[in-house]
Scaffold this motif. Structure first.
Motif, PDB file in Angstrom:
ATOM      1  N   ASN A 112      44.157  -2.476  39.880  1.00  0.00           N
ATOM      2  CA  ASN A 112      44.499  -3.300  38.566  1.00  0.00           C
ATOM      3  C   ASN A 112      45.671  -4.245  38.564  1.00  0.00           C
ATOM      4  O   ASN A 112      45.781  -5.417  37.846  1.00  0.00           O
ATOM      5  CB  ASN A 112      45.074  -2.118  37.544  1.00  0.00           C
ATOM      6  N   ALA A 113      46.605  -4.067  39.673  1.00  0.00           N
ATOM      7  CA  ALA A 113      47.714  -4.926  39.604  1.00  0.00           C
ATOM      8  C   ALA A 113      47.467  -6.332  40.118  1.00  0.00           C
ATOM      9  O   ALA A 113      47.950  -7.298  40.017  1.00  0.00           O
ATOM     10  CB  ALA A 113      48.583  -4.484  40.560  1.00  0.00           C
ATOM     11  N   ALA A 114      46.042  -6.209  40.630  1.00  0.00           N
ATOM     12  CA  ALA A 114      45.592  -7.643  41.173  1.00  0.00           C
ATOM     13  C   ALA A 114      44.774  -8.298  40.148  1.00  0.00           C
ATOM     14  O   ALA A 114      44.266  -9.528  40.446  1.00  0.00           O
ATOM     15  CB  ALA A 114      44.572  -7.552  42.566  1.00  0.00           C
ATOM     16  N   ILE A 115      44.810  -8.020  38.948  1.00  0.00           N
ATOM     17  CA  ILE A 115      44.141  -8.569  37.776  1.00  0.00           C
ATOM     18  C   ILE A 115      44.975  -8.986  36.668  1.00  0.00           C
ATOM     19  O   ILE A 115      45.948  -8.519  36.538  1.00  0.00           O
ATOM     20  CB  ILE A 115      43.244  -7.453  36.976  1.00  0.00           C
ATOM     21  N   HIS A 116      44.786 -10.491  36.491  1.00  0.00           N
ATOM     22  CA  HIS A 116      45.866 -11.255  35.717  1.00  0.00           C
ATOM     23  C   HIS A 116      45.066 -11.808  34.727  1.00  0.00           C
ATOM     24  O   HIS A 116      43.816 -11.921  34.556  1.00  0.00           O
ATOM     25  CB  HIS A 116      46.657 -12.410  36.687  1.00  0.00           C
TER      26      HIS A 116
END
Length: 204
Positions: free
Chosen positions: A81-85
């Motif tokens: 999730n942290a890689a989704i912007h």
């Protein structure tokens, strides 16, 4: 500015810059189940169809359990999730819709991960309703979900637009009788191609 404009948004590749994370999750899934991963071909497939269609086809072909594959992939993606912007310009366009009194909705093939991502990225409050793969509607290009939003919120078809990034999104919009704004597809009547999300401001 026209009155009663409404935007129904796709997420992956439209508001979410998420394809790298999706492909990374798929690559882990393929490796876990001992499958070869052809990244360009798989990206082309999911852009044309969907991740769910891909997993179903692979499970059937390889004699694997679809639910097991989907569960592993979903867990893998949640870890990313942290890689989704947000896509460039997404927040500015959403802020502009608020200023203009435009109603926003989401219709996506994403599943349970959707609401957490909207919260994480700080845009959950922009949308009156969010429909996902878990909402029980027929999948695109069936317009059932869009028709539900149109009828429930009494949206005017001539000023309602589905914003997406695939031919499937354009087809869904046209079947619902509404306009289409698309980041990829052009040369289709009732569809407006844009290069980036900020181009939407110039359309209205």
């Amino acid at each position: 500015m026209e009155k009663n404009i409404a935007f129904i948004w796709d997420l992956d590749g439209t508001l979410f810059d998420s394809y790298d994370a999706i492909l990374a999750g798929l690559e882990e899934t393929y490796e876990h189940f001992g499958l070869d991963f052809d990244r360009p071909a798989i990206k082309e497939y999911i852009l044309k169809f969907s991740v769910k269609d891909l997993i179903k086809e692979v499970a059937d072909k390889e004699g694997l359990d679809y639910d097991d594959m989907q569960a592993f992939r979903a867990n893998s993606l949640r870890e990313k999730n942290a890689a989704i912007h947000l896509m460039p310009g997404a927040r500015d366009v959403l802020d502009w819709t608020v200023e203009q009194g435009i109603s926003n909705f989401v219709y996506t093939h994403k599943g349970k991960n959707t609401h957490q991502l909207l919260q994480n990225l700080g845009i959950a409050t922009y949308f009156k309703e969010v429909l996902t793969a878990d909402s029980g509607f027929a999948r695109k290009p069936d317009p059932e979900a869009l028709n539900y939003l149109i009828e429930t919120y009494r949206l005017e078809k001539d000023s309602t637009y589905y914003v997406g990034d695939r031919l499937l999104d354009v087809q869904t919009a046209l079947r619902a009788g509404i306009g289409s704004i698309n980041l990829v597809v052009d040369t289709i009547e009732k569809n407006q191609k844009i290069i980036c999300l900020s181009d939407i401001l110039g359309l209205f």
